[in-house]
Design a protein around this motif. Sequence first.
Motif, mmCIF file in Angstrom:
data_model
loop_
_atom_site.group_PDB
_atom_site.id
_atom_site.type_symbol
_atom_site.label_atom_id
_atom_site.label_comp_id
_atom_site.label_asym_id
_atom_site.label_seq_id
_atom_site.Cartn_x
_atom_site.Cartn_y
_atom_site.Cartn_z
ATOM 1 N N ASP A 242 17.068 7.475 -16.715
ATOM 2 C CA ASP A 242 16.879 6.084 -17.125
ATOM 3 C C ASP A 242 17.028 5.117 -15.957
ATOM 4 O O ASP A 242 16.297 4.124 -15.862
ATOM 5 N N LYS A 243 17.973 5.397 -15.061
ATOM 6 C CA LYS A 243 18.169 4.517 -13.909
ATOM 7 C C LYS A 243 16.943 4.526 -12.999
ATOM 8 O O LYS A 243 16.535 3.479 -12.469
ATOM 9 N N LEU A 244 16.365 5.709 -12.817
ATOM 10 C CA LEU A 244 15.210 5.821 -11.938
ATOM 11 C C LEU A 244 14.007 5.064 -12.513
ATOM 12 O O LEU A 244 13.305 4.343 -11.793
ATOM 13 N N VAL A 245 13.785 5.211 -13.818
ATOM 14 C CA VAL A 245 12.672 4.490 -14.454
ATOM 15 C C VAL A 245 12.908 2.989 -14.379
ATOM 16 O O VAL A 245 11.977 2.214 -14.113
ATOM 17 N N SER A 246 14.154 2.549 -14.582
ATOM 18 C CA SER A 246 14.463 1.120 -14.510
ATOM 19 C C SER A 246 14.200 0.571 -13.117
ATOM 20 O O SER A 246 13.670 -0.535 -12.965
ATOM 21 N N ARG A 247 14.554 1.338 -12.105
ATOM 22 C CA ARG A 247 14.309 0.896 -10.721
ATOM 23 C C ARG A 247 12.806 0.742 -10.465
ATOM 24 O O ARG A 247 12.365 -0.257 -9.883
ATOM 25 N N ILE A 248 12.021 1.699 -10.925
ATOM 26 C CA ILE A 248 10.568 1.624 -10.746
ATOM 27 C C ILE A 248 10.001 0.422 -11.496
ATOM 28 O O ILE A 248 9.130 -0.289 -10.994
ATOM 29 N N LYS A 249 10.503 0.197 -12.714
ATOM 30 C CA LYS A 249 10.004 -0.927 -13.507
ATOM 31 C C LYS A 249 10.287 -2.270 -12.839
ATOM 32 O O LYS A 249 9.457 -3.182 -12.865
ATOM 33 N N ASP A 264 1.922 -1.009 -17.813
ATOM 34 C CA ASP A 264 1.199 -0.816 -16.555
ATOM 35 C C ASP A 264 1.580 -1.911 -15.581
ATOM 36 O O ASP A 264 1.727 -3.082 -15.965
ATOM 37 N N GLY A 265 1.754 -1.544 -14.332
ATOM 38 C CA GLY A 265 2.083 -2.519 -13.301
ATOM 39 C C GLY A 265 1.694 -1.990 -11.936
ATOM 40 O O GLY A 265 1.042 -0.945 -11.818
ATOM 41 N N ARG A 266 2.105 -2.707 -10.912
ATOM 42 C CA ARG A 266 1.842 -2.235 -9.559
ATOM 43 C C ARG A 266 2.936 -2.738 -8.637
ATOM 44 O O ARG A 266 3.638 -3.705 -8.938
ATOM 45 N N MET A 267 3.100 -2.064 -7.514
ATOM 46 C CA MET A 267 4.097 -2.432 -6.522
ATOM 47 C C MET A 267 3.527 -2.163 -5.142
ATOM 48 O O MET A 267 2.518 -1.462 -4.998
ATOM 49 N N ARG A 268 4.156 -2.751 -4.144
ATOM 50 C CA ARG A 268 3.675 -2.597 -2.761
ATOM 51 C C ARG A 268 4.819 -2.160 -1.872
ATOM 52 O O ARG A 268 5.918 -2.737 -1.910
ATOM 53 N N LEU A 269 4.568 -1.136 -1.066
ATOM 54 C CA LEU A 269 5.533 -0.636 -0.097
ATOM 55 C C LEU A 269 5.060 -1.043 1.294
ATOM 56 O O LEU A 269 3.948 -0.708 1.707
ATOM 57 N N ILE A 270 5.891 -1.796 2.005
ATOM 58 C CA ILE A 270 5.526 -2.294 3.333
ATOM 59 C C ILE A 270 6.060 -1.320 4.384
ATOM 60 O O ILE A 270 7.274 -1.182 4.564
ATOM 61 N N LEU A 271 5.146 -0.654 5.080
ATOM 62 C CA LEU A 271 5.535 0.320 6.092
ATOM 63 C C LEU A 271 5.703 -0.327 7.462
ATOM 64 O O LEU A 271 6.509 0.123 8.270
ATOM 65 N N SER A 272 4.905 -1.338 7.753
ATOM 66 C CA SER A 272 4.961 -2.046 9.026
ATOM 67 C C SER A 272 4.294 -3.404 8.837
ATOM 68 O O SER A 272 3.707 -3.652 7.772
ATOM 69 N N PRO A 273 4.361 -4.295 9.830
ATOM 70 C CA PRO A 273 3.692 -5.597 9.683
ATOM 71 C C PRO A 273 2.196 -5.494 9.422
ATOM 72 O O PRO A 273 1.587 -6.429 8.890
ATOM 73 N N THR A 274 1.591 -4.376 9.803
ATOM 74 C CA THR A 274 0.140 -4.229 9.630
ATOM 75 C C THR A 274 -0.240 -3.128 8.632
ATOM 76 O O THR A 274 -1.415 -2.857 8.445
ATOM 77 N N LYS A 275 0.736 -2.504 8.004
ATOM 78 C CA LYS A 275 0.445 -1.366 7.123
ATOM 79 C C LYS A 275 1.238 -1.480 5.830
ATOM 80 O O LYS A 275 2.473 -1.611 5.850
ATOM 81 N N ALA A 276 0.557 -1.456 4.696
ATOM 82 C CA ALA A 276 1.217 -1.504 3.384
ATOM 83 C C ALA A 276 0.492 -0.551 2.445
ATOM 84 O O ALA A 276 -0.724 -0.360 2.540
ATOM 85 N N ILE A 277 1.243 0.045 1.540
ATOM 86 C CA ILE A 277 0.692 0.965 0.551
ATOM 87 C C ILE A 277 0.953 0.387 -0.833
ATOM 88 O O ILE A 277 2.079 0.013 -1.168
ATOM 89 N N ASP A 278 -0.096 0.301 -1.655
ATOM 90 C CA ASP A 278 0.053 -0.164 -3.031
ATOM 91 C C ASP A 278 0.200 1.027 -3.970
ATOM 92 O O ASP A 278 -0.365 2.101 -3.731
ATOM 93 N N PHE A 279 0.947 0.826 -5.052
ATOM 94 C CA PHE A 279 1.131 1.847 -6.069
ATOM 95 C C PHE A 279 0.743 1.257 -7.428
ATOM 96 O O PHE A 279 1.186 0.160 -7.774
ATOM 97 N N ARG A 280 -0.085 1.967 -8.157
ATOM 98 C CA ARG A 280 -0.377 1.594 -9.540
ATOM 99 C C ARG A 280 0.567 2.396 -10.427
ATOM 100 O O ARG A 280 0.594 3.632 -10.353
ATOM 101 N N VAL A 281 1.334 1.711 -11.265
ATOM 102 C CA VAL A 281 2.408 2.341 -12.032
ATOM 103 C C VAL A 281 2.071 2.331 -13.517
ATOM 104 O O VAL A 281 1.624 1.318 -14.063
ATOM 105 N N SER A 282 2.269 3.471 -14.170
ATOM 106 C CA SER A 282 2.038 3.581 -15.606
ATOM 107 C C SER A 282 3.218 4.301 -16.243
ATOM 108 O O SER A 282 3.630 5.364 -15.772
ATOM 109 N N THR A 283 3.777 3.710 -17.301
ATOM 110 C CA THR A 283 4.859 4.364 -18.041
ATOM 111 C C THR A 283 4.369 4.711 -19.444
ATOM 112 O O THR A 283 3.543 3.998 -20.014
ATOM 113 N N CYS A 284 4.891 5.812 -19.977
ATOM 114 C CA CYS A 284 4.491 6.248 -21.315
ATOM 115 C C CYS A 284 5.683 6.909 -22.001
ATOM 116 O O CYS A 284 6.287 7.832 -21.433
#
Length: 575
Positions: A242-249, A264-284
């Motif tokens: 439950d804690k892990l799902v809450s953190r993702i949410k 459904d949602g999305r989040m962004r992970l910033i790896l560097s000033p010029t590089k970022a990775i987006d995540f599309r999140v789905s819970t069920c």
Amino acid sequence: MAAVLPNTTPGTPMPGLARALMQAGRLSAQQADTLHKKSLVDKSPFIDTLLLTGTFDARTLAAFCAETFGYPLMDLQSFNIDALPPNAIDGKLMQTQRVIALAKRGNKMSVAISDPTNIQALDQIKFQSEASVEPVIVLHDALLILLASLGRNAEQNLNDMVGDQEDIQFGEDDAPAVVDQAAAADIEDAPIVKFLNKILMDAINLGASDIHFEPFEKFYRIRLRVDGMLKEHAQPPITIRDKLVSRIKVLSKLDISEKRVPQDGRMRLILSPTKAIDFRVSTCPTLFGEKTVMRILDATQAQMGIDALGYDPDQKELLLEAIQRPYGMVLVTGPTGSGKTVSLYTCLNVINKPGINISTAEDPAEINLPGVNQVNINERSGLTFPVALKSFLRQDPDIIMVGEIRDLETADIAIKAAQTGHMVFSTLHTNDAPSTLTRLMNMGVAPFNIASSVIMITAQRLARRLCTCKKPVETSREIMLAAGFREEELEGGWKPYGPVGCDRCLGGGYKGRVGIYQIMPITSAIEKIILAHGNSMEIAAQSELEGVKSLRRSGLMKVKQGLTSLEEVLGCTNE
């Protein structure tokens, strides 16, 4: 009528256990008051003070509680710890209220407790588990030892998995996360934060496309989809579910209190000033908790260039010619995860010039491409595909990209746009290129509209690419012919390659993926079949006469080139 016992400490009620001992004559009012005051000063539970001062020993107190309240007495030392039902009680509740679920049968749960007057603990367990709670009295010191062991094991297992993972940065947007204060401590729990960070970085470093967080009755599993195949990556303690799902949410701006419906949602992970990775999140919601799937969206995939996608030279030439025409419709088909979005964005990147106005409608936008006007579909607010397309047509577009044609209304608007001087790109879920045309007709699109608007259909699959450790495999001529090779294609004594396994591919024999394509231009002959309400078999036969390779044929050419194995092609194509 029972005498009313005095509450000798103003402002704080006498603990239930103290009152029970006083009623039984085992403690005087003065003793109870003294012990109560000491427990308040020490900020410790009354039962701890009672035992630490030597007023009672654990065994005597447990026997008193069992006899007075009519609950069974159990020796925890004789209990099989491995038989404890996992995740029956939330880990935080278990540690703070000092209770342990011993067994669960249907709607009844046996709970180990040393202070049966702790009604708050029993009520919280009943509310959380929706089960009928049956208290079992155990020795207080044995209960504390077992709780410490369970807590230490869970945290140690998590820390062992995390190692020296450093903190990483997540992007922020204007949408607030829906967080209640009671859950805030769980969300920011340092081991959980570090563990999720490690999983995300592992997935990126391994080139995964998806991360699956899966709860089950007796274990919790995390799998990564690497090169199209799901592989188990970790089995963290089930208590962190439950804690892990809450953190993702929270990171995805979702409602952490809503666990009954998908989100459904999305989040962004910033790896560097010029590089970022987006995540599309789905819970069920599932039987044993919420399953969460994160799709990794790397915008650099669209910058790879068309040569990196694996088109044959003749296929590439046909595709480039089609996408640079002034108007018409190009459709990309294939199942989920076959790389349709990357193919579309690669095409858009080729024609993305300062003098071109490009608009896209997606659900959601997976890849950010500078210079392209991207719209996220939001069904709840009324921003549907048809609404977005109608708006685009008033925005002076040159090129329109529709994430997916799902219904007749969307198809009609897209076709009208293609017929009135716009280039339209879109996707459909069909098995191959010929069946796409009959799928449109089944949706209700008039054949003459299809014939006058669609200029090309591409179908695609992704097969795992052989690693450099590959080696030739002895394969009989009969198997090769049965797979679809022609007699003349087997001349020269060449052999197909197969996987071996090395450090680079982590022993799997495959590294990366290669596209298998069917590129079908809509010729005048195919248009006639469409206008005559022809079926997909007639269209396929005509396209073959015109030199269009089926998905199987294209895959076999990749086998001959040594890019993938025969087993891979047979597994992802039909003939």
